[in-house]
Design a protein around this motif. Structure first.
Motif, PDB file in Angstrom:
ATOM      1  N   HIS A 235       0.997  -1.216   0.053  1.00  0.00           N
ATOM      2  CA  HIS A 235       0.102  -0.047   0.052  1.00  0.00           C
ATOM      3  C   HIS A 235       0.948   1.225  -0.001  1.00  0.00           C
ATOM      4  O   HIS A 235       2.036   1.096   0.159  1.00  0.00           O
TER       5      HIS A 235
ATOM      6  N   GLN B 383      -9.351   5.678 -10.332  1.00  0.00           N
ATOM      7  CA  GLN B 383      -9.312   4.777  -9.486  1.00  0.00           C
ATOM      8  C   GLN B 383     -10.697   3.962  -9.685  1.00  0.00           C
ATOM      9  O   GLN B 383     -10.754   2.711  -9.632  1.00  0.00           O
ATOM     10  N   THR B 392      -5.631   1.418  -4.208  1.00  0.00           N
ATOM     11  CA  THR B 392      -4.601   1.775  -3.249  1.00  0.00           C
ATOM     12  C   THR B 392      -3.143   1.031  -3.533  1.00  0.00           C
ATOM     13  O   THR B 392      -2.293   0.591  -2.939  1.00  0.00           O
ATOM     14  N   GLY B 393      -2.842   0.646  -4.877  1.00  0.00           N
ATOM     15  CA  GLY B 393      -2.065  -0.026  -5.278  1.00  0.00           C
ATOM     16  C   GLY B 393      -1.980  -1.496  -4.755  1.00  0.00           C
ATOM     17  O   GLY B 393      -0.725  -1.944  -4.422  1.00  0.00           O
ATOM     18  N   GLU B 432      -1.378   3.933  -9.333  1.00  0.00           N
ATOM     19  CA  GLU B 432      -1.282   4.253  -7.949  1.00  0.00           C
ATOM     20  C   GLU B 432      -0.319   5.619  -8.155  1.00  0.00           C
ATOM     21  O   GLU B 432      -0.501   6.320  -7.170  1.00  0.00           O
TER      22      GLU B 432
END
Lengths: 483, 483, 483, 483
Positions: A235, B383, B392-393, B432
């Motif tokens: 994250h 997103q 959030t990647g 991200e």
């Protein structure tokens, strides 16, 4: 039966088989490894709260199965009031931790949902799932377990049904049915709080037909079950969790895991659906109704922290928080909207014959649309109040801040009249963490995407009833159909 | 005179005195150190572009001083058309790098602004600043230098004027005036692109009075001038820049620096204001008018990349980008809004007697309000289109992705029907980076806060003219004043 | 040649054949009939402005055809600067009248668009339309005529092409081609300012093919041409225009007409397209580019009046307008956005070989999206500032206000400390008129719908260029197509 | 006791003393006068609904005082569930009438609020208001009366307290206290549904102190009480209500009245507060909590009609409503938001010791912010879907539509493939009425302004609790105060 304590909880985690990886290495002890200790601390605070007299109303309740006092997150919610406590629990957990504690949330919901679905299945199909689930539930309540929950499959090509995928494993599936249980293979992805969980509640996607029956699977497994490999996802700024200092400003945190099941055997006592594809729709519908009602409390809780952090950084910047009153109000309205609309969706729900409460679907999904948008405005306003220092966490690293050579310059120039340079830096880091860092939860897509919610809103809104009203009011008698 | 090349540029950077720190250590060579090499690469692409036949219209122009072909970012902008090229230049730089290249931007603007302000000062005060600036400008154009620019002071307590601060150094100031120059002390903070800059253009805040004259300072210094200590700030996920693999997905990047001046001597040939407090208002007003017109191009350019990335991740997820047409359109409208409103503000500007163009203040500041809001919607939509994997990647680290032990599982389950697992992972990482990572520029507060822009909009809008219109239309003759 | 005066204009209108109806009756004199006199007054103010030294820079210009001073609304716009004057003209007209003056707008645009299209047609087809148009244009400039413009056809079933309609008349069409001209039949609907116009510029829809050639028609007709029946549409609260007193608060107003052509003969000198279907796309594309650039000035101009009216009603309610500063700023930002983005779209345009300027299509259509949304927020904020009295115009009628029996009670209780009851009432009525009454122009759909604009934005945005950028930045080499 | 019927209701209205004026004339019979018959019809539908088996669950309930079946709008709401029925009742009334029926709403709320306030007053002060109110309430329930409610005073100069006003009558006040009652003077303004009401519930503003005690008045009066003069305010396009045809498309409607009390005697049996200034805060706080919870149902109900009307006009325009799915969904989300957040505010409320339910204040006021904004978006989307024909009701008058001379042309060209010209025209008129015409209710300011609601949100949100959370999470120990 006494309520589980933090110590018991941590000890149980330590005792488990190491099967979680991050950054290419195996995590031996989730309670101390820097990549997982924060999420464990977050969940531990939820256990502590059950022992805190000021919070125990929220964090404990009386079991309707045993009459014992239990951790609320192991309860069956049999009324709107009890389900509103789910929302209150979540908002409070964000207050205590600043972020998501999935192992106090999804499994709880899964237990409740399956309480109703197994009831229906047994009634129609003559199965004994409900009794199995009750047995498991009694153990859950007695031990006060933390249960993560997993719905999202790897999915593969999203245009194909599970049974059409070139690689059938894309959807978690039963590869063998045995008398004593099932053998499963596949993956569940982006699962919150797994590193802090005792067990994991596995649930399927929906819309499955006969051909997809092998994918119609509900069961609960210990987190360290044989054949399960777990990799924690990254994250934002997660490397900071491995560093010294306050650049990762909190002792709490969030994790999201990828779970890989390689022919894992699950004993039948832990299996609550195995092939009954027809009921996958009910699982997902009921799960999302509660989930999307209550997730508004999550983003509200984090928004509350942002309101506080924004007011503080304004002061730390040498200003009066009241200058930003209109922005703070907008943030507060956003927070109360997702929370309260969720409560409304609960209040509009109904009791299922099995005894548990089901939230209202239409309005729960409407709430999800706000969950996917309003927090973005709240974050933007937090950044706007905080100034350049918070927008991208634009201040030197802790190593630089502490440098014997030039750290004094940083500290000198960060001082802004109210509070120390460190206080200002810590608050800026907290806001970075909340708005663009490791504390941002995956609420937009968690529990399903907003576009899915929009489709439900459209499907459940009685369009033709509304056109009839309009016709009556306008004095129109003709029938009008889509052209 | 021939245009500077990438090699010349890199060599110059290598030759400079090391005075930049990050993570507690001194960076010996900004062109190779992982903390700064990306921002250098970003700027080097701007130099390359001047040699690219397809881009040279944007990246070069003819000097109005010498008639020579020069890098556009060293030019004086003498018409609306030339200033629109500033916007085009910025949008293109974001296309080439994905993020901010401050040393191709702020110094350029500072040069132009001071061209007009020194003209005015000399005319009224009989000073010779304009000739000095021209001399420096000729050298700038000849060498094709990259000049970062710095306005933001540390500020201290924001409720006090500079001369009222307990620590006068909070605002960069002249501590000694000498015949051959000035000695300065203080800090400038959050300055973009310093690690890639040859020089730094220093400008003051505004609203200064007689008592604040020591803070009325404009000058240009080499980045490695004696007495200057630089610390690069962190940005989200910046540790990944030190890692192997594609978790930091780009070869480009952004930096924002804290500059500490400890009694630095600046020779008078490089000083363009030293005490003329009355003109600080003109500096800031003219600087922000251009800056806020053209910054809309920056966020548009990054938004363009988000449009592309969103369409790609949709495909990589196994979907058709057209499903998200409405969202893509909204993103495109956002991008064109900040770009085009900025162009409009330029077109509504006027030529200053010194020969340079000044953008319109009111509408430039109106544009800043959009710059501070629309990109947040664009990011949210990116997103939303990308799904959970990008929000959030939320995917495993490169080390895990490449793990000989279980990397094959990650790759197996990331495959979604279109493109390889690595392609999908790289795109998720790019999004991200763009939306919640190291590529997010500080455009909300960069060049001043949106609330400041709102105040300018209010101050410059002719409220009483508008009330007169309303009175005439309503047939009201009474005079109405605020109660 | 001298500029036309108000008196000449009104006399010309009086001399025309009565062919306009409203409320079931024929209007004998549009300059005095209460249903049309307000729209005539609005347009007359535009003529007055040409004689006003403070406004003549906006309202007059020099003809590029004759070198004479002309009403600007009869000019060819040969540069971005001149087209920006179109925007300024529109904003000022709203300041002068509070609403839409279509006969000073659409025909002007039509003339310019056809200047370029006839140039292209003649060049490719060898026709002589350009010379015809020039001849007409010279007369237009000499007489200073007001020309409404009409694009919107009745359309019939929107899913069918014109030639597929059961009733071919649904689209205005050529029913007979003669040597000396054409005979046309059909309708144009919702046309602004017809009652105040001398002539009407007729233009087609777009996307026509060979089979639709009879619908490819451009011509100009006198408003009172034989065979043309006009019915003015209603607008909110239009009956008040027939009443005494200030319930319709303004002396100005807007009209929108339905035009019915029953085999009308148009001499060839006034025909500028007759069958050249291939060019209908160019007509509409170029028309909307200018129109959607400049319509932002219309809603800005009305928004300016709302800013003024909101500040005044705040005072009339006994408050300080500054209390509402944030709301006023938001309104001002909205106004400047549509105006300035339009100016930007103009600045990004290009000169057509025929000599006229063409605005940029992509950004002009982006602006339309804002024109269709921001004014709604501006109106809402105006109502919010004004309080209950303005939201729905919730105060007694003028007859009641003036009642000898109980009017004194109304006046007593409307008094709020600043200004008389009548002033407060007039301002409330003005805001009602602007936000929910007769002054609301049809800007959302005028000149085409926002969804149409969104499609243009999507079509003209280079999506694959953007995906290429994203691929390069992410290091992705695979080709990804829609699945 | 049997439920009142439409006939009984209409007869009672006919029997009342004529004291309502509009357009300068006295209305003799509100049930037949075109200015009031629509609002009477609206309310009559609420009475009919009590007799409709499909709606009686909503429109009737059992009295907690007598055990009899009563009209729900005369009930005491003793639980959250019963208060949610207030919301359901309102949403349904909008479905039945398209607009506001104030006499089925405000008095009901006033009765409930005063049930709790008189309980508190009597307990503390030893008064007997509660018994008086109960007596009146029994009669209310027995007769099934419709009671409008009035809070808004004329106010005068808003910066002065009531007792500071130059004209004390600006706030409704007690001019004489007698043993048998009070004599009152002043005005209440913008009161909904008075023309359809049997009685009027009068309530005060809040924040009154000792000096303002004469303004602390609660009582109920018959609508035709001696000394009361009523003038109905205008609303958009209200003249159409006096015309033939469908330009006013509905048989239902809304009114808002100005009430002038000229020394009206109210017997003490109908007085429930007379000087107890301390309790005015409780009256307003409790009133607005319920009102702002439930008003979300009003705008939702009207929004539902807009969803239906938008879908229909799309079809009548010859299109498929599904084209506009995204817009319809946004409208539906808006509708469910204000409704459901209101339900949530109710669910978060609490039971007062007197037995009635009180909604939660903070979240109720948060809901008001949405009530003041979301319907504007819903209206905009309705207009966007409907096209130019609905935006400003841009089609010819009914007289023109029916013209024997040219009406056939209008009808010919309005036909669009689905349904008749009249159907299309009626639907366009309905949307005009809903979005910019006589059906628009005053929900933004009704029951108080959104800025007032925002202040309540700010006051009730625990800012320091939130800052404490943020401090704990950031590891900040310093105390930070506003600078």
């Amino acid at each position: 039966m006494s309520l589980r304590t933090r110590e018991q909880y941590l000890q149980h985690l330590k005792n488990m088989r190491p099967n979680i990886h991050k950054f290419g290495r195996l995590i031996e002890d989730v309670t101390t490894d820097p990549a997982t200790k924060r999420v464990v601390e977050s969940h531990a605070r939820g256990i502590d709260a059950a022992h805190d007299p000021q919070l125990s109303e929220i964090f404990t309740t009386t079991s309707n199965l045993t009459g014992e006092t239990i951790h609320r997150n192991t309860s069956l919610m049999t009324s709107a009031e009890e389900m509103v406590f789910n929302s209150r629990f979540k908002r409070e957990m964000y207050h205590l931790t600043g972020s998501c504690t999935g192992a106090l949330c999804v499994g709880w919901n899964g237990f409740n949902v399956m309480w109703s679905v197994t009831h229906d299945m047994d009634k129609e199909l003559g199965t004994d799932y409900h009794a199995r689930l009750k047995e498991w539930g009694l153990s859950l309540q007695e031990k006060g377990l933390l249960v993560a929950g997993a719905l999202t499959d790897a999915k593969g090509n999203r245009k194909l049904k599970p049974h059409q995928q070139p690689d059938l494993d894309c959807t978690l599936r039963i590869v063998e049915k045995r008398d004593d249980g099932v053998v499963i293979r596949g993956a569940k992805v982006m699962i919150c709080g797994v590193a802090a969980a005792d067990e994991i509640f596995l649930m399927p996607g929906s819309g499955y037909r006969q051909e997809d029956q092998d994918f119609a699977l509900v069961c609960v497994v210990p987190r360290d079950i044989e054949g399960l490999t777990i990799v924690e996802a990254r994250h934002p700024s997660d490397s900071r969790e491995l560093e010294e200092g306050f650049d990762c400003p909190t002792e709490t945190g969030i994790t999201q895991a990828y779970l890989f099941f390689e022919d894992v055997f699950v004993p039948k006592e832990r299996v609550f659906m195995a092939g009954e594809f027809k009921y996958t729709g009910a699982v997902v519908t009921r799960f999302t109704a509660t989930y999307r009602s209550c997730i508004g409390a999550c983003v509200a809780g984090q928004g509350d922290v942002m309101v506080g952090a924004a007011a503080l950084i304004a002061r730390a910047n040498g200003l009066n928080a009241k200058i930003f009153r209109d922005k703070l109000i907008q943030m507060e309205v956003n927070n109360e909207t997702t929370f309260t609309m969720g409560v409304g969706a609960i209040a509009l729900g109904q009791k299922h014959p099995s005894g548990v409460w089901l939230a209202d679907n239409l309005t729960a999904h409407g709430n999800k649309v706000h969950v996917a948008t309003l927090p973005y405005e709240t974050k933007r306003l937090t950044q706007e109040i905080g100034g350049g220092i918070v927008e991208t966490g634009c201040l030197p690293s802790f190593q630089d801040f502490s440098s014997p050579e030039y750290g004094h310059l940083i500290r000198k120039y960060l001082t802004a009249g109210a509070g120390s340079a460190e206080t200002r830096a810590r608050l800026a880091r907290l806001i970075e963490w909340l708005t663009i860092g490791g504390g941002v939860p995956g609420c937009m897509h968690g529990g399903g995407s907003p576009d899915g919610a929009r489709m439900v809103v459209f499907a459940l809104s009685p369009l033709e009833k509304y056109t009839d009203m309009a016709k009556r009011l306008a004095g129109v008698e003709e029938d009008l159909q889509d052209q």
